[in-house]
Design an enzyme around this catalytic site. Sequence first.
Site, PDB file in Angstrom:
ATOM      1  N   SER A  50       0.804  -1.226   0.000  1.00  0.00           N
ATOM      2  CA  SER A  50       0.000   0.000   0.000  1.00  0.00           C
ATOM      3  C   SER A  50       0.833   1.270   0.000  1.00  0.00           C
ATOM      4  O   SER A  50       0.319   2.336  -0.358  1.00  0.00           O
ATOM      5  CB  SER A  50      -0.957   0.002   1.196  1.00  0.00           C
ATOM      6  N   HIS A 283      -0.486   6.178   6.149  1.00  0.00           N
ATOM      7  CA  HIS A 283      -0.113   5.921   4.758  1.00  0.00           C
ATOM      8  C   HIS A 283       0.210   7.238   4.041  1.00  0.00           C
ATOM      9  O   HIS A 283      -0.151   8.320   4.513  1.00  0.00           O
ATOM     10  CB  HIS A 283      -1.243   5.186   4.026  1.00  0.00           C
TER      11      HIS A 283
END
Length: 301
Positions: A50, A283
Amino acid sequence: MRTRRSLSTTASAITVALLTAVVLTASTLTAAATGGTTATFRHYVALGDSYTSGPLIPLPRLDPVGCVRSTSNYPALLAHRLRVHSYTDVSCGGADTGDMTSPQDVFLGPNPPQFNALRPHTDLVTIGIGGNDYGVFGSLVDTCPQLRSGDPTGAPCREHFTEDGVDTILARIADTQDNVTEVLRGIHERAPRARVLLIGYPRIAPEVGYCPKVLPFAEGDYAWLNEVEKALNGALEKAAAADGATTYVDTFGPSLGHDACQPRGTAWVNGQHRKLLAAAEYHPYFTGMRGVAEVTYAHLR
């Protein structure tokens, strides 16, 4: 990377984000990827987890939606900047080294083995992998915030993962190096002509200071989180060196001053709160993807 709470719920959030994000993509991608070079690569393949796929960064792709793969992640920006003839991005949220050769079960998936995208004529490969092996990243973000309240100025998470004087997180990372070395060997077997770049992970925690509302770790665990990230990136660098035909791309050093504690627009990585049309928790933001793309492009120049 992977967190237990993020991947399935993020997939449903993307459905909403998709309808509102369309108008943002064209102008964003063009602005971020200004400049260019004469095309030197004909077939570029992007592999990874990711931190490559870019969950919640507009515009999400749907192939499959559970991979939370953005059309504005660093592979997309790099492909545009390089003006490659063809480009395949098979990165997927939650992927580990095993998902290079096995299908990955995701929402509305599965995602096929990522190595399926490689071809004998592939001449550029980027890969960002390793953080999910042995549950390293997920263990940190799921455990450390829960321990902060009991010892906010100490290092309770580091103590939690230390058994008989052994830091079990660092021990897992040592094994990750062998896994990544094997992955690099597999890339060369399937794409023997390719230039291969192994992309490191940007920093999450600041070098100094704290921001508990953004990164809810105990103060002593900030330094430990940096130690863990340095060890992970060190393992990747050693894997590239052992391979002998792969270039390691350091993004930890260039992301100094762009940690999660920095203001929006400066930070490369988000903190604990999910932000639709921006970034999943812990993230990268689009700014982080742009930064990684620029660092990678500099290696290719």
